[in-house]
Design a protein around this motif. Structure first.
Motif, short mmCIF file in Angstrom:
data_model
loop_
_atom_site.label_atom_id
_atom_site.label_comp_id
_atom_site.label_asym_id
_atom_site.label_seq_id
_atom_site.Cartn_x
_atom_site.Cartn_y
_atom_site.Cartn_z
N TYR A 10 0.84 -1.29 0.04
CA TYR A 10 0.13 0.01 -0.11
C TYR A 10 0.88 1.25 -0.05
O TYR A 10 0.77 2.02 -0.85
CB TYR A 10 -0.91 -0.07 1.24
CG TYR A 10 -1.72 1.10 1.17
CD1 TYR A 10 -2.88 1.23 0.42
CD2 TYR A 10 -1.59 2.26 1.84
CE1 TYR A 10 -3.92 2.02 0.61
CE2 TYR A 10 -2.19 3.34 1.83
CZ TYR A 10 -3.57 3.24 1.23
OH TYR A 10 -4.32 4.38 1.22
N LEU A 11 1.54 1.18 1.06
CA LEU A 11 2.51 2.47 1.17
C LEU A 11 3.44 2.66 -0.26
O LEU A 11 3.69 3.79 -0.72
CB LEU A 11 3.49 2.64 2.30
CG LEU A 11 4.53 3.39 2.47
CD1 LEU A 11 3.98 5.10 2.41
CD2 LEU A 11 5.34 3.34 3.73
N GLY A 12 4.16 1.76 -0.41
CA GLY A 12 5.40 1.93 -1.53
C GLY A 12 4.61 1.98 -3.01
O GLY A 12 5.11 2.65 -3.63
N ALA A 13 3.76 1.19 -3.19
CA ALA A 13 2.86 1.32 -4.55
C ALA A 13 2.76 2.83 -4.81
O ALA A 13 2.87 3.47 -5.84
CB ALA A 13 2.10 0.32 -4.74
N THR A 14 1.95 3.33 -3.68
CA THR A 14 1.40 4.81 -3.79
C THR A 14 2.70 5.84 -3.77
O THR A 14 2.41 6.57 -4.71
CB THR A 14 0.74 5.25 -2.59
OG1 THR A 14 -0.41 4.22 -2.32
CG2 THR A 14 0.08 6.46 -2.39
N HIS A 15 3.62 5.62 -3.02
CA HIS A 15 4.75 6.40 -2.87
C HIS A 15 5.53 6.25 -4.48
O HIS A 15 5.89 7.65 -5.07
CB HIS A 15 5.80 6.22 -1.96
CG HIS A 15 6.89 7.27 -1.89
ND1 HIS A 15 6.66 8.50 -1.27
CD2 HIS A 15 8.07 7.33 -2.24
CE1 HIS A 15 7.86 9.13 -1.24
NE2 HIS A 15 8.80 8.40 -1.69
N ALA A 16 5.61 5.14 -5.13
CA ALA A 16 6.36 5.08 -6.34
C ALA A 16 5.59 5.75 -7.37
O ALA A 16 6.24 6.58 -8.23
CB ALA A 16 6.64 3.70 -6.63
N ALA A 17 4.37 5.52 -7.53
CA ALA A 17 3.53 6.05 -8.68
C ALA A 17 3.38 7.64 -8.44
O ALA A 17 3.64 8.34 -9.42
CB ALA A 17 1.80 5.57 -8.58
N CYS A 18 3.29 8.16 -7.03
CA CYS A 18 3.20 9.56 -6.96
C CYS A 18 4.57 10.36 -7.13
O CYS A 18 4.53 11.30 -7.63
CB CYS A 18 2.62 10.01 -5.40
SG CYS A 18 1.07 9.45 -5.29
N MET A 19 5.75 9.58 -6.62
CA MET A 19 6.99 10.04 -7.08
C MET A 19 7.38 10.40 -8.82
O MET A 19 7.87 11.05 -9.05
CB MET A 19 8.31 9.35 -6.74
CG MET A 19 8.13 9.33 -5.15
SD MET A 19 8.40 11.20 -4.51
CE MET A 19 6.67 11.55 -4.21
N ALA A 20 6.69 9.44 -9.38
CA ALA A 20 6.75 9.27 -10.95
C ALA A 20 5.82 10.41 -11.20
O ALA A 20 6.19 11.25 -12.36
CB ALA A 20 6.39 8.13 -11.49
N GLU A 21 4.80 10.79 -10.89
CA GLU A 21 3.87 11.67 -11.13
C GLU A 21 4.58 13.26 -11.05
O GLU A 21 4.47 14.26 -11.77
CB GLU A 21 2.60 11.68 -10.11
CG GLU A 21 1.43 12.73 -10.54
CD GLU A 21 0.74 12.42 -11.74
OE1 GLU A 21 -0.35 13.06 -12.22
OE2 GLU A 21 0.95 11.22 -12.41
N LEU A 22 5.49 13.40 -9.93
CA LEU A 22 6.15 14.31 -9.89
C LEU A 22 7.37 14.60 -10.89
O LEU A 22 7.99 15.87 -10.84
CB LEU A 22 6.89 14.50 -8.47
CG LEU A 22 6.11 14.56 -7.34
CD1 LEU A 22 6.91 14.43 -5.76
CD2 LEU A 22 5.12 16.04 -7.50
N GLY A 23 7.31 13.54 -11.79
CA GLY A 23 8.58 13.94 -12.85
C GLY A 23 9.49 12.99 -12.84
O GLY A 23 10.48 12.96 -13.44
#
Length: 465
Positions: A10-23
């Protein structure tokens, strides 16, 4: 910036996707091959609103991919976030750090050159110092700095909480004068910081304590209003009106003052227990005795709803058909870990009731935990032939459900609002016997016992302050 995220739950997948969203260019790592395959295909293996879109958009853009290879992770980037689970130990209240230490060992053995490891998992205070010693012992051809950047995600709002957080906390080694972690993480979070989010730097221990203290405070606030709810139930008060009144005080605030079935999930229960356990280990257990009562109040709410169901069924639920609406610990989540709703359903079943459960998203997870319960396809399906309906999770479709949707399928129009989320007047007007936690039963005299005045009892009361 290139970075890895180790642990794709839950934490890691969300963080990974959102860091990619930041570029950023992000590589997610997990030992679960099925999870990696699902994520790589753009499928989130749990329910979190909005995350699927963020995941697929960044995979398609080439900024996000997943692997199970730690050696590839070590070559990919210089910044490595660790977001593995820290569950409660099987035979203790303490946190189990097995996944964290395994992830560190697997990664560090492959690192060469300068790297920054950033912990995001919730850990007991003192963990950073211990992990730093392990890193120093394991690293050979690498210079590795450790920082702690705790997460503050709410299930159901995780994407927004990652991209628009209330604050960013970074803890670093207080003995290191040449730390580069703060500068690196400032660049990682640059778009968020530029939007005005506070960026708070501190030492390891303080950063570790920030997360568990925040969870402990929220849990305390919930249990406080539920303790007051217990008094309202016998004194004839209305806990919602009470919460509204005290919530107008800016020092108190209204949020987290919703009385009901109590909290659950994978964070608050295990975090307050681990916090209290760690205080015991440090020799200051008495400082957090409060959290033991917070936990006890929370668990009592489940028993109280079961007892309320028994009273509603004339003293026994044996042989009764009961519909439980909700299985997840909160709405907008499929998480059933330590779920009060599922605990109530299971206890009613143990007492001999025939229990049918409906949850919009969590039925599959609930069936794995409690396979003996019946899982319905809809609320009317669950309520078909029911002697009692219990609303145990405040999903929007339950909150806005018209009484007529169930009126013609139940055997008895009797409902318990365990989350105080329904329009009680509407249900009553529709011919239902509506009951809710936190209020004395309608038509009854509050169970307040008057204490006779006795002059002997005044001997130790000071006449003046």
């Amino acid at each position: 910036m290139k970075m890895t995220v180790i642990g794709c739950g839950y934490l890691g997948a969300t963080h990974a996707a959102c860091m990619a969203e930041l570029g950023h260019e992000v590589l997610g790592i997990d030992v679960d091959a099925a999870k990696i395959e699902a994520l790589a295909a753009g499928s989130v293996p749990f329910f979190e609103p909005g995350l699927d879109d963020v995941l697929r958009r960044n995979i398609a853009a080439g900024r996000l991919r997943f692997t199970g290879d730690f050696a590839e992770a070590a070559r990919f980037g210089k910044v490595h976030f660790i977001g593995v689970g820290t569950p409660q130990q099987a035979n203790s209240d303490a946190a189990d750090l097995t996944h964290l230490r395994t992830a560190v060992r697997e990664l560090v053995g492959h690192l060469r050159g300068d790297h920054l490891i950033v912990g995001k998992s919730t850990v007991p205070v003192g963990t950073c110092a211990e992990v730093a010693e392990e890193i120093a012992a394991l690293s050979r051809d690498a210079t590795i700095e450790l920082a702690w950047n705790p997460e503050f995600l709410r299930e159901g709002f995780a994407v927004d909480d990652t991209l628009r957080p209330d604050r960013i906390v970074v803890g670093t080694d207080p003995q290191t004068t040449a730390s580069t972690a703060v500068g690196t993480l400032t660049e990682v979070y640059r778009p968020i910081i530029d939007d005005g989010t506070p960026f708070l730097t501190m030492d390891w221990a303080t950063a570790e304590l920030v997360k568990v203290s925040a969870n402990a405070f929220l849990a305390t606030k919930i249990s406080f209003i539920n303790a007051i709810s217990e008094i309202c139930e016998v004194a004839g008060g209305d806990v919602t009106a009470l919460a509204d009144a005290i919530g107008h005080d800016a020092r108190i605030g209204r949020r987290f003052l919703n009385a009901g079935l109590g909290f659950g999930g994978g964070c608050l229960p295990k975090d307050i227990r681990a916090f209290a356990a760690r205080a015991e280990e440090l020799g200051v257990g008495s400082a957090l005795h409060l959290l033991r009562e917070v936990d006890a109040v929370n668990m009592r709410r489940r028993a109280a709803v079961v007892a309320m169901a028994e009273r509603a069924c004339d003293g026994s639920v044996l042989g009764r058909n009961i519909a439980v609406l909700g299985a997840s610990f909160k709405p907008e989540s499929d998480d059933v870990r330590d779920s009060p709703a599922l605990a109530v359903a299971a206890q009613l079943s143990l007492l001999g009731a025939r229990v049918s459960v409906f949850d919009p998203k969590a039925a599959a997870n609930a069936a794995r935990v409690q396979p003996s319960l019946r899982y319905a396809e809809s609320a009317p399906d669950a309520a078909c032939g029911a002697d009692l309906v219990i609303v145990a999770t405040e999903w929007a479709e339950f909150v806005h459900m018209a009484p007529a949707e169930l009126s013609e399928v139940v055997s008895r129009r009797l409902i318990i609002d365990a989350r105080r989320c329904l329009d009680g007047a509407a249900w009553t007007a529709a011919g239902w016997d509506y009951r809710m936690v936190g209020s004395a039963p309608q038509g009854t005299v509050a169970g307040v016992r008057a204490v006779p005045f006795n002059m002997a009892n005044t001997s130790r009361i000071p006449l003046h302050p």
